[in-house]
Design an enzyme around this catalytic site. Structure first.
Site, short mmCIF file in Angstrom:
data_model
loop_
_atom_site.label_atom_id
_atom_site.label_comp_id
_atom_site.label_asym_id
_atom_site.label_seq_id
_atom_site.Cartn_x
_atom_site.Cartn_y
_atom_site.Cartn_z
N ASN A 117 -25.20 106.51 15.28
CA ASN A 117 -25.32 108.04 15.77
C ASN A 117 -26.86 108.56 15.30
O ASN A 117 -26.84 107.17 14.43
CB ASN A 117 -24.26 108.60 16.91
N LYS A 118 -27.47 109.47 15.92
CA LYS A 118 -28.45 109.90 16.24
C LYS A 118 -28.17 110.22 13.91
O LYS A 118 -27.79 110.47 13.74
CB LYS A 118 -28.88 110.88 16.54
N ASP A 136 -24.51 105.84 20.05
CA ASP A 136 -24.92 104.69 20.26
C ASP A 136 -24.38 103.03 20.62
O ASP A 136 -24.79 102.76 21.33
CB ASP A 136 -26.46 104.57 19.49
N ARG A 153 -33.84 108.82 26.50
CA ARG A 153 -33.92 108.91 25.86
C ARG A 153 -31.46 108.99 25.65
O ARG A 153 -31.54 109.20 27.11
CB ARG A 153 -34.20 108.49 24.46
N GLY A 154 -31.17 108.52 24.62
CA GLY A 154 -29.62 109.44 25.19
C GLY A 154 -29.02 107.57 25.31
O GLY A 154 -29.47 106.70 26.75
N ALA A 155 -28.01 106.97 24.83
CA ALA A 155 -27.05 105.69 25.42
C ALA A 155 -26.94 105.31 27.01
O ALA A 155 -27.86 104.50 26.92
CB ALA A 155 -26.03 105.87 24.00
N ARG A 184 -35.30 98.71 23.17
CA ARG A 184 -34.57 99.52 21.59
C ARG A 184 -33.34 98.68 21.23
O ARG A 184 -32.63 98.72 22.30
CB ARG A 184 -34.12 100.89 21.53
N GLN A 212 -34.45 116.66 18.85
CA GLN A 212 -33.34 116.71 20.27
C GLN A 212 -32.90 117.55 21.02
O GLN A 212 -32.70 117.38 21.72
CB GLN A 212 -33.40 114.67 20.89
O1 MRU Z 1 -32.89 108.29 20.11
P1 MRU Z 1 -32.06 109.25 20.71
O2 MRU Z 1 -32.52 110.02 21.39
O3 MRU Z 1 -31.41 108.13 22.05
O4 MRU Z 1 -30.85 109.37 20.44
C1 MRU Z 1 -29.83 109.54 21.17
C2 MRU Z 1 -28.48 109.61 20.18
O5 MRU Z 1 -28.44 109.49 19.05
C3 MRU Z 1 -27.14 110.74 21.63
O6 MRU Z 1 -26.24 111.16 20.41
C4 MRU Z 1 -26.62 109.12 21.53
O7 MRU Z 1 -26.82 108.57 22.39
C5 MRU Z 1 -25.24 109.25 22.57
S1 MRU Z 1 -25.00 110.72 23.25
C6 MRU Z 1 -25.11 109.83 25.84
#
Ligand code: MRU
Length: 345
Positions: free
Chosen positions: A244-245, A234, A44-46, A87, A193
């Site tokens: 973002n999250k 993201d 996970r993570g963009a 996603r 996370q």
């Molecule tokens: O749902 P996730 O864990 O994939 O969400 C990730 C985030 O929200 C991060 O903050 C985002 O990808 C940017 S940091 C690389």
């Protein structure tokens, strides 16, 4: 170790669902399994899911029985559509797939040469990701002062990218430059996370930290204990609105109310210049079980028939973002006017 890498003909991912209890690798040889790994948040993570999808295309190229070049491109396009659906919010997924497909279409070679080329391009993207993050981290570290306390949301570190990461990369770079930093780690409900992954990374880097629940951030900001708020994105719209999250919006609001700068640390691959504002960004809705099935004292926290909402991301308006840190420099408002300056050619 990179969180996403190709070795001995397979895609390897650190299984982020298992951390911090154990550091386990999973290997993939089928593109559909790479898509499932993204959907199920093994990775996970963009930026990390973008590079995973790129290697997913390399797997699809190998799976395809196409003898001709055009048939192979057709199969790659179908695999790209399947991977993109894993996603919806992070634009890096579509960006990575479109970049590889565009280059594969333009590459004049036999089907086997295209297969090799797709893998080469995925590897190049992984290597570039590390370099981009390092540059971004250097810019971001410049915003952190010696002795600062930073609130950080979600996980934006090496696990969220191929290495280094975005906001956490900046914090790590500041620490490695000798600045004394302290991190208040938002636990990041519901998938934690922050508590699971960011805390684990900070331990590897030996950076001092404390975990706070997401709702505590305002308290520490109001008491003057925090000098910066940092997070990733993201997807960023061209007016600086940040997806973002979930929880980032409330954090940025509390930061603004207390005159604490909120920085989004974002590779240009996360900027969607086709969108005028954040309301156009699709927000992923995940299974309510993620909210309901947290265990407290050995039992499920919610009543048996409780219902829940579970948007995985929110939109923070650009007006609450003090600066956007990219690999091509730091952008200040007004974002509509200033973001194009960092857009890659
Ligand atoms: O749902 P996730 O864990 O994939 O969400 C990730 C985030 O929200 C991060 O903050 C985002 O990808 C940017 S940091 C690389």
């Amino acid at each position: 170790m990179r969180s996403v890498f190709w070795e001995a003909g397979s895609l390897h991912l650190i299984d982020q669902r298992r951390l911090p209890a154990s550091l386990e690798l999973k290997s993939y040889t089928r593109s559909a399994d790479a898509a499932s790994a993204i959907r199920d948040m093994v990775v996970r993570g963009a930026p990390a899911i973008g590079v995973t999808a790129a290697f997913g295309l390399a797997l699809a190229a190998r799976e395809s029985g196409a003898g001709g070049r055009d048939d192979l491109i057709h199969d790659l396009q179908a695999a790209g559509t399947m991977l993109k659906a894993a996603r919806p919010t992070a634009v890096n997924l579509g960006w990575a797939i479109d970049r590889i497909l565009e280059r594969a279409r333009a590459y004049a070679g036999t089907s086997d040469e295209v297969r090799a080329y797709v893998l080469e391009q995925a590897q190049l993207m992984a290597d570039e990701d590390v370099e981009i993050n390092r540059r971004m981290a250097q810019y971001g570290a410049g915003l952190i002062g010696d002795g600062d306390t930073i609130i950080h949301h979600c996980n934006t570190g090496a696990l969220a990218a191929v290495d280094w990461g975005t906001a956490l990369g900046a914090i790590r770079m500041a620490h490695e430059a000798g600045k004394r930093v302290h991190v208040l780690v938002d636990e990041t409900r519901p998938r934690l996370q922050g508590a699971r992954l960011t805390a684990w990374e900070l331990e590897q880097y030996r950076i001092p930290y404390e975990i706070i629940t997401d709702g505590m951030a305002g308290h520490f900001l109001r008491r003057g204990e925090v000098q910066e708020v940092m997070f990733g994105a993201d997807r960023l719209a061209s007016n600086g609105d940040v997806a973002n999250k979930i929880g980032t919006y409330m954090l940025a609001l509390a930061a603004r109310d207390n005159d604490v700068p909120a920085y989004a640390v974002v590779p240009t691959s996360s900027i969607d210049f086709s969108l005028s504002d954040g309301s156009l960004i699709p927000i992923e809705e995940r299974d309510p079980a993620e909210v309901l099935e947290i265990e407290v004292a050995g039992q499920r926290s919610a009543p048996e028939h409780a219902r829940a909402r579970n948007p995985a991301f929110d939109i923070t308006p650009g007006r609450l973002i003090s600066a956007i840190v990219t690999e091509n420099g730091i952008v200040r408002p007004p974002y509509v006017e200033n973001l194009p300056a960092v857009r890659p050619a």
